[in-house]
Design an enzyme around this catalytic site. Sequence first.
Site, PDB file in Angstrom:
ATOM      1  N   GLY A  84       1.204  -1.539  -0.290  1.00 13.70           N
ATOM      2  CA  GLY A  84       0.136   0.243   0.055  1.00 13.70           C
ATOM      3  C   GLY A  84       1.289   1.237  -0.029  1.00 13.70           C
ATOM      4  O   GLY A  84       2.538   1.234   0.445  1.00 13.70           O
ATOM      5  N   CYS A 111       5.117  -6.361   1.355  1.00 10.67           N
ATOM      6  CA  CYS A 111       5.480  -4.791   1.857  1.00 10.67           C
ATOM      7  C   CYS A 111       4.861  -4.088   3.018  1.00 10.67           C
ATOM      8  O   CYS A 111       5.332  -4.436   4.083  1.00 10.67           O
ATOM      9  CB  CYS A 111       5.385  -4.225  -0.442  1.00 10.67           C
ATOM     10  SG  CYS A 111       5.910  -2.646  -0.121  1.00 10.67           S
ATOM     11  N   TYR A 112       4.110  -3.163   2.440  1.00 11.69           N
ATOM     12  CA  TYR A 112       2.933  -2.715   3.271  1.00 11.69           C
ATOM     13  C   TYR A 112       3.038  -3.500   4.801  1.00 11.69           C
ATOM     14  O   TYR A 112       2.896  -3.509   5.724  1.00 11.69           O
ATOM     15  CB  TYR A 112       1.660  -1.529   3.109  1.00 11.69           C
ATOM     16  CG  TYR A 112       1.388  -0.831   3.787  1.00 11.69           C
ATOM     17  CD1 TYR A 112       1.630   0.221   4.170  1.00 11.69           C
ATOM     18  CD2 TYR A 112       0.483  -1.267   4.903  1.00 11.69           C
ATOM     19  CE1 TYR A 112       1.560   1.054   5.419  1.00 11.69           C
ATOM     20  CE2 TYR A 112      -0.006  -0.258   5.710  1.00 11.69           C
ATOM     21  CZ  TYR A 112       0.560   0.262   6.357  1.00 11.69           C
ATOM     22  OH  TYR A 112      -0.531   0.848   7.091  1.00 11.69           O
ATOM     23  N   HIS A 198       7.505  -7.551  -4.189  1.00 16.05           N
ATOM     24  CA  HIS A 198       6.094  -7.924  -4.718  1.00 16.05           C
ATOM     25  C   HIS A 198       6.099  -9.272  -5.112  1.00 16.05           C
ATOM     26  O   HIS A 198       6.306  -9.611  -6.342  1.00 16.05           O
ATOM     27  CB  HIS A 198       5.558  -6.949  -5.362  1.00 16.05           C
ATOM     28  CG  HIS A 198       5.125  -5.737  -5.090  1.00 16.05           C
ATOM     29  ND1 HIS A 198       4.029  -5.529  -4.156  1.00 16.05           N
ATOM     30  CD2 HIS A 198       6.022  -4.673  -4.541  1.00 16.05           C
ATOM     31  CE1 HIS A 198       3.913  -4.170  -3.538  1.00 16.05           C
ATOM     32  NE2 HIS A 198       5.268  -3.988  -3.542  1.00 16.05           N
ATOM     33  N   GLU A 200       3.768 -11.233  -7.302  1.00 16.58           N
ATOM     34  CA  GLU A 200       2.638 -11.094  -7.519  1.00 16.58           C
ATOM     35  C   GLU A 200       2.642 -10.764  -8.586  1.00 16.58           C
ATOM     36  O   GLU A 200       1.873 -10.990  -9.703  1.00 16.58           O
ATOM     37  CB  GLU A 200       1.338 -10.465  -7.016  1.00 16.58           C
ATOM     38  CG  GLU A 200       1.172  -9.319  -6.767  1.00 16.58           C
ATOM     39  CD  GLU A 200       2.410  -8.394  -4.979  1.00 16.58           C
ATOM     40  OE1 GLU A 200       3.309  -8.881  -4.892  1.00 16.58           O
ATOM     41  OE2 GLU A 200       1.932  -7.128  -4.595  1.00 16.58           O
ATOM     42  N   ASP A 256     -21.624 -11.950 -20.341  1.00 17.82           N
ATOM     43  CA  ASP A 256     -21.925 -12.068 -19.088  1.00 17.82           C
ATOM     44  C   ASP A 256     -23.191 -12.711 -18.407  1.00 17.82           C
ATOM     45  O   ASP A 256     -23.840 -13.819 -17.675  1.00 17.82           O
ATOM     46  CB  ASP A 256     -21.460 -10.699 -18.711  1.00 17.82           C
ATOM     47  CG  ASP A 256     -19.835 -10.564 -18.200  1.00 17.82           C
ATOM     48  OD1 ASP A 256     -19.526 -11.474 -18.413  1.00 17.82           O
ATOM     49  OD2 ASP A 256     -19.837  -9.344 -17.907  1.00 17.82           O
ATOM     50  N   LYS A 398     -13.396 -12.058 -15.733  1.00 18.90           N
ATOM     51  CA  LYS A 398     -13.795 -12.561 -16.694  1.00 18.90           C
ATOM     52  C   LYS A 398     -13.873 -13.695 -16.962  1.00 18.90           C
ATOM     53  O   LYS A 398     -14.319 -14.743 -17.738  1.00 18.90           O
ATOM     54  CB  LYS A 398     -13.742 -11.067 -17.629  1.00 18.90           C
ATOM     55  CG  LYS A 398     -14.175 -10.826 -19.374  1.00 18.90           C
ATOM     56  CD  LYS A 398     -15.554 -10.598 -19.316  1.00 18.90           C
ATOM     57  CE  LYS A 398     -15.933  -9.921 -20.483  1.00 18.90           C
ATOM     58  NZ  LYS A 398     -17.856  -9.438 -19.958  1.00 18.90           N
TER      59      LYS A 398
END
Length: 542
Positions: A84, A111-112, A198, A200, A256, A398
């Site tokens: 963050g 991280c944060y 990170h 990710e 959808d 999606k």
Amino acid sequence: MTETDNHTNSNSITQTDSTDHRQASQENSHQSEMVLVLDYGSQFSMLITRRIRELNIYSELVPWDVDPRLLSYNNIKAIILSGGPASVYDESAPDLPEWVLETDIPILGICYGMQILAQKLGGTVSPADNREYGHALIETNSREQKLFKNLPNSLPVWMSHGDQLTELPSDFKVIAKSQNAPIAAISDSKDRYGIQFHPEVAHTPQGTDILKNFLFDIAECSGNWTASSFVEDIITEIRNTVGNQKVICALSGGVDSAVAATLVHKAIGDQLTCIFVDNALLRHGEPERVVSTFREHMEINLLHTDAKNQFLENLQAISDPEQKRKIIGETFIRVFEQESLNLGDIDFIVQGTTYPDVVESASSGSGSTVKIKTHHNVGGLPEDMHFQLIEPLRNLFKDEVRKVGIELGLPEEMVFRQPFPGPGLAIRIIGEVTEEKLDILRKADWIVMDEIKNADIYYDLWQSFAVLTDTKTVGVQGDHRTYGYCIALRCVTAEDAMTADWAKLPYDLLGTISSRIVNEVPQVNRIVYDVTSKPPGTIEWE
Ligand code: XMP
């Protein structure tokens, strides 16, 4: 999420915000495993959830200050604290809730997330002398550490931090360091981990392996969340919620609403009626395709309402884009309302809301609750229509919706089709919408689609379509002067529709499309190609 295995997980189909009387109020308590990601505002927070789901583990992103009583899962296997933008020592810095500290669920702070975890447990975070943004190398001791199991001792990672942990909380040890961060990763004996980098993002090449180690080895997730498990569980849930009551669903032909309707149909069969409104603003052959797919192929009760005249009359002499949208939305509501009244007592309405809509509207910092925007209505159904909402896709991205569509046997052509806006061709005709202009645009649009498919790039493009401008230009055809419409060709690539790039189509393909349109659509004598990205342009012209 794969399309094959079988397992147990479940997802809420109905919203639990009790302040909204329209929502189905079933309290869902899920037994299946999930990983909770607490959002501290990083631009990568959603990506963490995606990475976890790619490992077939169900995960949700919630504001850091979520009220844990609102979480309808009783098998949370792990908690991840995102990064963050704040500093933990700021006065209004987002906090780490007590309930997280009190659980014995494995925690990974990123991280944060690491900094707030360490600070709450007695460590010290300070501004870094050497900030780290971008690539860095960490040194780990993989032999001792479950988090770095089977990974080399030296790992390239992506850092993005101005603060750093300078003193460890008691019971924690350093498990990795980088050149500028002597404390780049930490752990304690209670399976609480912190990493400054990170995992990710793609710039941390072994990031997924680190997440796998945490999720499978440390948190002992089983990774059994798949398209077929989702379908199986959601069908049971829909059945339990609906009982023997009646449900309607507005079908647009888009993926959808198609997947949502098909799921509900699998669950409750003829208790569902779909309403497909032909608003005169659809592509060539679209009404026929929707009817044949749903009524004939899927055997779903389908009301095909021809409201073409009503839409065209209401759009007469209107050229302002926003007014067009408003009129189309309102006309849809009136038609839908009438059709549903004709069906008698209806209890539920199905909507194809997906996860990004839900997350986008969740708020944080407001104290306690996960506030979820209620897409109260199909474009604003009147308050006196007391439907409860069923949103079977509200926890899916999606691409996950598409996997479910394939699992349900919907045609690939429908599942992977390019997006088409609700107001349809009306916002691709600049100026007043008339039957004649719709006819011209439909022919040109069909040629574009045909050639894009022939070139085998339909699925590489986010959207590809024609726009009928309100400009007429002089031309010459067969020795005659012509004065015809100018069509703009719009083809874009995008990850999502927030940004887009104009597609670098081969000149030959542009040439083929251009000559086919001027030859086959007599009212058109000029084609231009739109080379504007988004921003500054939007994808649609109106
Ligand atoms: P823009 O033009 O804003 O469009 O870059 C972004 C994406 O949204 C679609 N779009 C709409 N979809 N109702 C919809 O259902 C609308 O009013 C609408 N306006 C734009 C557009 O096709 C693109 O994919």
